[in-house]
Scaffold this motif. Sequence first.
Motif, short mmCIF file in Angstrom:
data_model
loop_
_atom_site.label_atom_id
_atom_site.label_comp_id
_atom_site.label_asym_id
_atom_site.label_seq_id
_atom_site.Cartn_x
_atom_site.Cartn_y
_atom_site.Cartn_z
N LEU A 99 -9.39 4.58 21.46
CA LEU A 99 -8.87 4.93 20.14
C LEU A 99 -7.78 3.95 19.72
CD1 LEU A 99 -8.60 6.85 17.71
CD2 LEU A 99 -7.02 8.22 19.08
N ILE A 100 -6.92 3.57 20.67
CA ILE A 100 -5.87 2.59 20.37
C ILE A 100 -6.50 1.28 19.92
CG2 ILE A 100 -3.96 1.25 21.34
CD1 ILE A 100 -3.53 3.59 23.30
N ASP A 101 -7.54 0.84 20.65
CA ASP A 101 -8.23 -0.40 20.27
C ASP A 101 -8.82 -0.30 18.88
OD1 ASP A 101 -7.68 -1.36 22.81
OD2 ASP A 101 -9.62 -0.75 23.63
N ALA A 102 -9.47 0.85 18.59
CA ALA A 102 -10.15 1.01 17.32
C ALA A 102 -9.16 1.01 16.15
CB ALA A 102 -10.96 2.31 17.33
N ARG A 103 -8.05 1.70 16.35
CA ARG A 103 -7.08 1.78 15.26
C ARG A 103 -6.40 0.43 15.03
NH1 ARG A 103 -4.46 7.69 14.98
NH2 ARG A 103 -3.76 6.79 13.04
N ARG A 104 -6.11 -0.26 16.11
CA ARG A 104 -5.48 -1.57 15.96
C ARG A 104 -6.41 -2.52 15.20
NH1 ARG A 104 -4.50 -6.63 17.78
NH2 ARG A 104 -2.32 -7.20 18.03
N LYS A 105 -7.68 -2.51 15.58
CA LYS A 105 -8.65 -3.37 14.90
C LYS A 105 -8.78 -2.98 13.43
CE LYS A 105 -13.48 -4.89 15.10
NZ LYS A 105 -14.77 -4.76 15.85
N TYR A 106 -8.81 -1.67 13.17
CA TYR A 106 -8.97 -1.21 11.80
C TYR A 106 -7.81 -1.65 10.92
CZ TYR A 106 -9.43 1.93 7.82
OH TYR A 106 -9.54 2.44 6.54
N TYR A 107 -6.59 -1.45 11.43
CA TYR A 107 -5.43 -1.80 10.61
C TYR A 107 -5.28 -3.31 10.45
CZ TYR A 107 -4.09 3.09 10.97
OH TYR A 107 -4.07 4.44 10.88
N ASP A 108 -5.69 -4.07 11.46
CA ASP A 108 -5.65 -5.52 11.32
C ASP A 108 -6.63 -6.02 10.27
OD1 ASP A 108 -3.65 -6.11 13.03
OD2 ASP A 108 -4.90 -6.65 14.74
N THR A 109 -7.84 -5.44 10.27
CA THR A 109 -8.87 -5.92 9.36
C THR A 109 -8.72 -5.37 7.95
OG1 THR A 109 -10.34 -4.15 10.12
CG2 THR A 109 -10.54 -6.28 11.21
N HIS A 110 -7.96 -4.29 7.78
CA HIS A 110 -7.80 -3.69 6.46
C HIS A 110 -6.42 -3.92 5.86
CE1 HIS A 110 -11.41 -1.64 7.82
NE2 HIS A 110 -11.62 -1.25 6.59
N SER A 111 -5.58 -4.67 6.55
CA SER A 111 -4.22 -4.84 6.05
C SER A 111 -4.16 -5.60 4.73
CB SER A 111 -3.36 -5.55 7.11
OG SER A 111 -3.91 -6.82 7.40
N GLU A 112 -5.12 -6.49 4.51
CA GLU A 112 -5.10 -7.29 3.28
C GLU A 112 -5.57 -6.49 2.08
OE1 GLU A 112 -3.88 -10.23 3.05
OE2 GLU A 112 -3.43 -10.39 5.18
N GLU A 113 -6.74 -5.78 2.25
CA GLU A 113 -7.31 -5.12 1.09
C GLU A 113 -6.85 -3.68 0.92
OE1 GLU A 113 -10.45 -5.12 4.42
OE2 GLU A 113 -8.90 -6.43 3.58
N ASP A 114 -6.24 -3.09 1.99
CA ASP A 114 -5.82 -1.69 1.93
C ASP A 114 -4.30 -1.63 1.88
OD1 ASP A 114 -5.21 0.94 2.26
OD2 ASP A 114 -6.70 1.32 3.82
#
Length: 515
Positions: free
Chosen positions: A362-377
């Motif tokens: 879950l930590i991996d998934a959330r880190r990846k999600y926030y890294d990849t969505h930081s620009e558009e979200d």
Amino acid sequence: MLNDPSFVVFSGGSACNFIASAFQSITPSVCYILGVSDNGGSTSELLRVLGGPSIGDLRSRLTRLINADGHDSEERVAIKELLSYRLNSVGDDNTIRDDWTMIVEGRHRLWERISIEKKETIRGFLVLFNFEILKRAHKHFNFRNGSIGNFFLTGARLFFGSLEAAIFLFSSITAIREPTYVLPVINTNHTASIAALLEDGHTLRGQCEISHPGQHLANAKSMNPIDAFSKLALPNSPQLENEPDQINTNLIFSKCTEEKLSAAIARIYYMNEYGQEIYPLPNPKILDHLTNRTELVYSIGSLYTSILPCLILRKVGHAIAHSPSLRHKILVLNGTTDRETDGYTALDFIGTITNALNESQLIDARRKYYDTHSEEDPMAGSMRQHGHPQNDFYARPVDHGFRHWPPPNVSRLDITRSTTPNAQQEGYMGANGSFSQGFCASAPFPPELVPNKPPSTYITHMIYLSNSQVSVNVPAVEALGIECIMADPDPTSEEPKYNATSLQFVLDKITKNIL
């Protein structure tokens, strides 16, 4: 040969020492992974005065692995005796210091059978350790119960600036050869601390407070903080003559304490010096071993303070779940429960390990999600930059809340019991496999990305003792896709303890697929 077994063992501390020969007798290709968060015993003094990671369990395993066979066996036995030696825990301070002085000056009987080159190598790092203690004389280091092996490893770590370099030196001097490895779960030169969130909302900070609090704590009086600082600064002041137990109180603790926790442990997490949750990366060598060895073992030991601190780290859950080489993933079930696992059954142990490894993913998934969505979200970007109090994953615990996987008839994370501010804003997978969006329609983290791997992803076999005091419901465990194998206990013990010979027999059958 490709079919030869090789072990990677998530290891308890002293508990696993007694069964280490079960692995070594099958193959020398064994990697022991140990935590570096223990803050009890004599380690507490090292942490107080010098800082750094805990090395007690590492030293204990390394000395256990010293082989007394071969042409230089007498010297190796002597080195093992030296590095296993402890200074007295009782008696006059000056007498204890004199004993240490004789060792560091090379005049102690322990040096008699050690060659001059190895003696001066080991002594050089003890001298460095002593020098660092003298530099901090104002902290009044207490040598009582001090481990010479711990002092040597600490001196080497300070000299090299690397814990792994210190372990390599220890292994080289004592002839612990590859492919046997002893690895710290986190390769760090700093202190690693854990905390436990209890189901009643209380938090326990530090491994000692979680698993074996000092015997003095039960009757401890509240202390004025000004007096406490005075006692640390002036441990020999007259005001302490009638309060000897107030100094270095972590040096004496009880691993068999009968004092129960106020509630069951909900989760374990790492914290920084300010008590905030952090998410360390594991030693990268561990991930390599998990992708190249054939047998994974969750060893006996303290579940929450020895095993789980190795499993909740980032990338560990993914490495175990997706390893191309692991053929068997074996849980060696404890024969008894302790303060951390009071009332637990085999299913509770399995569920706790499963939830921990799912949390790692879950930590991996959330880190990846926030890294990849930081620009558009904008919301995700704001969370990462400003630490939104309701949504910031990097600054708050995630309460899994249940020992079993999946919890019966309720969602995987019980929203009504959750102690975390964001728990009502995320979707969770229910026991029937369906997702629930919770109370907030605009969750910042998509619920479909919450990992919910079953226990069989992480555990394929469970070994338990025939006289186990931990309840084992074999049909229920096997219904999870985990094969159960019973082992004979140690015939010399009245307690349910493993015998290395009988455990080796069972492990042999598992690795050779002849069950």
